[in-house]
Design an enzyme around this catalytic site. Structure first.
Site, PDB file in Angstrom:
ATOM      1  N   HIS A  72       0.841  -1.197   0.000  1.00 15.63           N
ATOM      2  CA  HIS A  72       0.000   0.000   0.000  1.00 15.63           C
ATOM      3  C   HIS A  72       0.875   1.245   0.000  1.00 15.63           C
ATOM      4  O   HIS A  72       1.784   1.367   0.800  1.00 15.63           O
ATOM      5  CB  HIS A  72      -0.907   0.022   1.238  1.00 15.63           C
ATOM      6  N   TYR A 200      -8.621   5.486   8.547  1.00 12.71           N
ATOM      7  CA  TYR A 200      -8.697   5.768   9.986  1.00 12.71           C
ATOM      8  C   TYR A 200      -9.657   6.934  10.132  1.00 12.71           C
ATOM      9  O   TYR A 200      -9.361   8.041   9.671  1.00 12.71           O
ATOM     10  CB  TYR A 200      -7.335   6.168  10.533  1.00 12.71           C
ATOM     11  N   PRO A 292      -3.615  -0.226  19.119  1.00 12.66           N
ATOM     12  CA  PRO A 292      -3.465  -0.659  17.721  1.00 12.66           C
ATOM     13  C   PRO A 292      -3.528   0.457  16.677  1.00 12.66           C
ATOM     14  O   PRO A 292      -3.250   0.210  15.510  1.00 12.66           O
ATOM     15  CB  PRO A 292      -4.639  -1.633  17.526  1.00 12.66           C
ATOM     16  N   LYS A 296       1.486  -0.682  15.251  1.00 17.00           N
ATOM     17  CA  LYS A 296       2.908  -0.788  15.601  1.00 17.00           C
ATOM     18  C   LYS A 296       3.273  -2.046  16.400  1.00 17.00           C
ATOM     19  O   LYS A 296       4.455  -2.348  16.550  1.00 17.00           O
ATOM     20  CB  LYS A 296       3.335   0.456  16.410  1.00 17.00           C
ATOM     21  N   TYR A 384       4.538   6.177  10.188  1.00 17.87           N
ATOM     22  CA  TYR A 384       3.665   5.058   9.824  1.00 17.87           C
ATOM     23  C   TYR A 384       4.435   3.975   9.073  1.00 17.87           C
ATOM     24  O   TYR A 384       4.265   2.781   9.358  1.00 17.87           O
ATOM     25  CB  TYR A 384       2.478   5.558   8.980  1.00 17.87           C
TER      26      TYR A 384
HETATM   27  C1  PHB Z   1      -5.937  -4.549  11.034  1.00 12.48           C
HETATM   28  O1  PHB Z   1      -5.980  -4.737   9.811  1.00 12.48           O
HETATM   29  O2  PHB Z   1      -6.371  -5.386  11.836  1.00 12.48           O
HETATM   30  C2  PHB Z   1      -5.359  -3.268  11.523  1.00 12.48           C
HETATM   31  C3  PHB Z   1      -4.797  -2.384  10.620  1.00 12.48           C
HETATM   32  C4  PHB Z   1      -4.276  -1.183  11.060  1.00 12.48           C
HETATM   33  C5  PHB Z   1      -4.308  -0.883  12.402  1.00 12.48           C
HETATM   34  C6  PHB Z   1      -4.842  -1.776  13.312  1.00 12.48           C
HETATM   35  C7  PHB Z   1      -5.369  -2.981  12.884  1.00 12.48           C
HETATM   36  O3  PHB Z   1      -3.809   0.311  12.812  1.00 12.48           O
END
Ligand code: PHB
Ligand code: APR
Length: 389
Positions: A72, A200, A292, A296, A384
């Site tokens: 990505h 997000y 989460p 990280k 990130y």
């Molecule tokens: C996930 O795909 O489970 C996932 C992706 C990004 C995050 C947290 C969880 O920041």
């Protein structure tokens, strides 16, 4: 039994460390509390930093990831209908790989099987003895029989609830913790992703995340009060809450379906210092937990493994202890920066119970600033995709 390094915990940290050590000719034994099936049933995040991807390739476990993972080049941060794209590739020259932690763990088990590493599952009562000396040993019980493994080093890769951290005397430990007043309700569904990249989402209804595993497997989350129970969340209620939080157009076009997994996880930031106690080293979740937001957790475990594998190989193969001496400082310097980023992402995107009206305006202003400032976007992108090891 006798080996060079006993690894406690057969999660991603322990397996990757073992894999890298074995490939350099270092002998390991892995002790894991549960069955392999149970380790592989855990659903965790699915975003691998650039450095993680490279280390997995170096460890000889990158083939399936490169075939099935999705690189990505960016992600979105949204605030109701404002969509801010963070173009990692343009801003940093690097991408992330969307590939589930479960798959990484499965690939590591396959690779360890091919090498023939001793992995003992369903061990009980693991005790690390003489950790402060240069001749530690580990005791455990398997099928009611007590066993002992002598070694030169012990790697504590046994997660937050393991025994390794507790082996360091309490009065010698400093623990730093922030518990957040909400959890993430996560749903896995066999549906195409709502968007081609992760979203997000900040919204007046709370945080949501639209993530994915592949073209027909999605992972979604919504922020929920810690008092909520999974049973209170029907699929319909979940989809409705998610759609309210995502940008209108994305919500309108998204395809929903039955959930195949649904769970609530609390959010916490936690660091325990020191990371080394004589011949014992803490790695991954045994020493630190991040919320989460920003994905990280696994990536931070991988950078610990990077520093430690280097240190142990130098100590065992070249009698050079400098990496062993500097492991804690090197790892912690990176850990604290990832802590800061995860905390900042969490604060920037979630509603806190009882917050004042000022807090919501700060979130809005942060997202508005990100939408207008390339400098702000670059800072986010740099964190990130992962700070250098
Ligand atoms: C996930 O795909 O489970 C996932 C992706 C990004 C995050 C947290 C969880 O920041
Ligand atoms: N004895 C042996 N094994 C143990 C013990 C014990 N006393 N306690 C825990 N374990 C095992 C657990 O069963 C688990 O399989 O240690 C393993 C730890 O694995 P994880 O919790 O996955 O931790 P880690 O390998 O450090 O992985 C890093 O990244 O995304 C994050 O939190 C997420 O798991 C993830 C982590």
């Amino acid at each position: 039994m006798k080996t060079e390094v006993v690894i406690i915990g057969g999660g991603p940290s322990g397996l990757l460390l073992s894999q890298l050590l074995n490939r350099a000719g270092v002998d390991t034994v892995i002790l894991e509390r549960t069955s392999r099936a149970r380790v592989l049933a855990r659903i965790r995040a699915g975003v691998l930093e650039d450095g993680t991807v490279n280390l997995l390739r170096e460890a000889g476990v990158g083939d399936r990831m490169d075939r099935e993972g999705q690189p990505h080049e960016g992600c979105y941060l949204t605030d109701d209908d404002l969509m801010v794209r963070i173009n990692f590739y343009e801003l940093t020259g690097k991408k992330v790989m969307v590939y589930g932690q479960t798959e990484v763990t499965a690939d590591l088990y396959d690779a360890q099987d091919a090498i023939g590493t001793t992995i003992v599952h369903e061990v009980e009562g693991v005790v690390i003895q003489d950790a402060a000396t240069t001749a530690p040993y580990v005791e455990y019980t398997k099928d009611g029989v007590l066993h002992r493994v002598d070694c030169r080093f012990v790697a504590g890769c046994d997660g937050f609830h393991g025994v390794s951290r507790q082996t360091i005397p309490a009065e010698k430990r400093d623990e730093f913790e922030r518990v957040y007043p909400f959890g993430w309700l996560g749903v896995l569904s066999r549906t195409p992703p709502a968007n081609h990249e992760l979203i997000y989402a900040n919204s007046r209804h709370g945080f949501a995340l639209a993530s994915m595993r592949n073209e027909n497997l999605c992972r979604y989350y919504v922020q929920v009060p810690l008092t909520d129970k999974v049973e209170e969340w029907s699929d319909d209620r979940f989809w409705e809450a998610l759609k309210m939080r995502l940008p209108h157009e994305t919500a309108q076009n998204m395809i929903t379906g039955p959930s195949i997994e649904k769970s609530i996880a609390p959010l916490r930031s936690f660091v325990s210092e020191p990371l080394r106690w004589g011949s014992l080293f803490l790695v991954g979740d045994s020493a630190h937990i991040v919320p989460p937001t920003g994905a990280k957790g696994l990536n931070l475990a991988v950078s610990d493994v990077y520093y430690l594998h280097d240190a142990l190989i130098a100590a065992l193969k070249k009698n050079n202890m400098s990496g062993v001496e500097s492991y804690a400082d090197r790892a912690l310097a990176r850990i604290w920066k990832a802590m800061r980023f995860s905390w900042q992402m969490t604060t920037m995107l979630h509603q806190f119970d009882g917050e004042d009206s000022f807090a919501a305006q700060m979130r809005k202003a942060t997202l508005s600033h990100l939408s207008q400032s390339e400098t702000a976007r670059r800072d986010l992108a740099e964190n990130y995709i992962g700070l250098p090891f």
